[in-house]
Design an enzyme around this catalytic site. Structure first.
Site, PDB file in Angstrom:
ATOM      1  N   ASP A  30       0.822  -1.209   0.000  1.00 40.18           N
ATOM      2  CA  ASP A  30       0.000   0.000   0.000  1.00 40.18           C
ATOM      3  C   ASP A  30       0.860   1.264   0.000  1.00 40.18           C
ATOM      4  O   ASP A  30       2.026   1.246   0.389  1.00 40.18           O
ATOM      5  CB  ASP A  30      -0.886   0.054   1.250  1.00 40.18           C
ATOM      6  CG  ASP A  30      -2.077  -0.887   1.175  1.00 40.18           C
ATOM      7  OD1 ASP A  30      -2.153  -1.670   0.214  1.00 40.18           O
ATOM      8  OD2 ASP A  30      -2.904  -0.842   2.103  1.00 40.18           O
ATOM      9  N   HIS A  60       3.971  -2.166   3.158  1.00 39.46           N
ATOM     10  CA  HIS A  60       3.941  -0.817   2.582  1.00 39.46           C
ATOM     11  C   HIS A  60       5.250  -0.529   1.865  1.00 39.46           C
ATOM     12  O   HIS A  60       6.326  -0.817   2.394  1.00 39.46           O
ATOM     13  CB  HIS A  60       3.715   0.227   3.680  1.00 39.46           C
ATOM     14  CG  HIS A  60       2.390   0.087   4.377  1.00 39.46           C
ATOM     15  ND1 HIS A  60       2.172  -0.848   5.361  1.00 39.46           N
ATOM     16  CD2 HIS A  60       1.214   0.753   4.216  1.00 39.46           C
ATOM     17  CE1 HIS A  60       0.913  -0.751   5.790  1.00 39.46           C
ATOM     18  NE2 HIS A  60       0.311   0.211   5.114  1.00 39.46           N
TER      19      HIS A  60
END
Length: 252
Positions: free
Chosen positions: A65, A211
């Site tokens: 993400d 991430h």
């Protein structure tokens, strides 16, 4: 003196209307934020396995993400190339259009590009138009930059609200959260802590969240996720699990 008959007849409905008017904001708030309960693993995993990204038992989906990030993302791409693994990257539209070459390169290297929204907004106030426009705008950007239509949507913070559900549906995207994450966004995250957390939560058919950017989290924390990757992938392979994209994951 007896009560006026008209007042006696209309008072209960009037009280009911006043009660309904008082409860209406609570009802609207509940409708808006109610789906966010799926953020809780105890709700999501047993009750909404498709939303949790549960796929084929022999496979694990690897997802990232908050990118693209011109400093961090290329390093993830290089490590993934070295491991022979492809992943799904949930991009923020505002960053994707600033770094179009990086998005295109990610797709060229065999990875899947998905929608994380236009910006990393907090979801607590209802904003159907903003959510709808942001998700659609990001989906168009992904299509323009990669030549392919995105399939997946993960909301910022993993918090689904009714406007976000509706925005994804309108854009033809399927919401997917995760079943294991390394909390790599924390300032005290280390490669060891990220690895341990993912390993403790992960099962065959699971979806991993990491991430590839620190824009929404502690500065430099992406390095912990990056350095944990070889161990995570190695553990999956030792367990006989293939690692790849959501598109390969066989979500029912």
């Amino acid at each position: 003196m007896s009560e006026h008959p008209t007042r006696r007849a209309t008072s209960p409905p009037a009280r009911a209307l006043r009660t309904a008017a008082a409860l209406l904001p609570l009802g609207l708030a509940g409708a808006h934020i109610g789906p966010a309960a799926t953020w809780l693993p105890a709700v999501r995993l047993p009750l909404f396995p498709r939303l949790a990204g549960t796929g084929a038992g022999h496979h694990v989906a690897l997802t990232f993400d908050d990118g693209p990030d011109p400093v961090a993302t290329p390093r993830f791409l290089d490590v993934l190339d070295g491991l022979g693994v492809r992943a799904t990257f949930f991009v923020l539209g505002e960053h994707a259009v600033r770094h179009p070459g990086l998005v295109a390169d990610t797709a060229r290297r065999g990875h899947e590009i998905a929608v994380h929204g236009w910006s990393h907004d907090r979801p607590w106030r209802p904003a159907l138009v903003r959510e709808r426009e942001g998700v659609a705008r990001t989906a168009r950007a992904v299509h323009d930059l990669t030549g392919g239509r995105p399939r997946w949507y993960r909301p910022p913070y993993g918090i689904l609200t009714s406007p976000r559900w509706l925005a994804a549906h309108r854009a033809g995207l399927r919401p997917v959260l995760w079943s294991a994450w390394g909390e790599d966004w924390r300032a005290d995250a280390t490669p060891e802590s990220v690895h341990a957390l993912v390993t403790a939560q992960l099962r065959g058919g699971g979806t991993i969240l990491l991430h590839d950017s620190d824009r929404q989290s502690a500065p430099g924390c992406w390095r912990s996720a990056l350095d944990a990757l070889p161990g995570i992938v190695g553990d999956c392979r030792e367990a006989g699990l293939a690692v790849g994209t959501l598109g390969e994951h066989g979500i029912g």
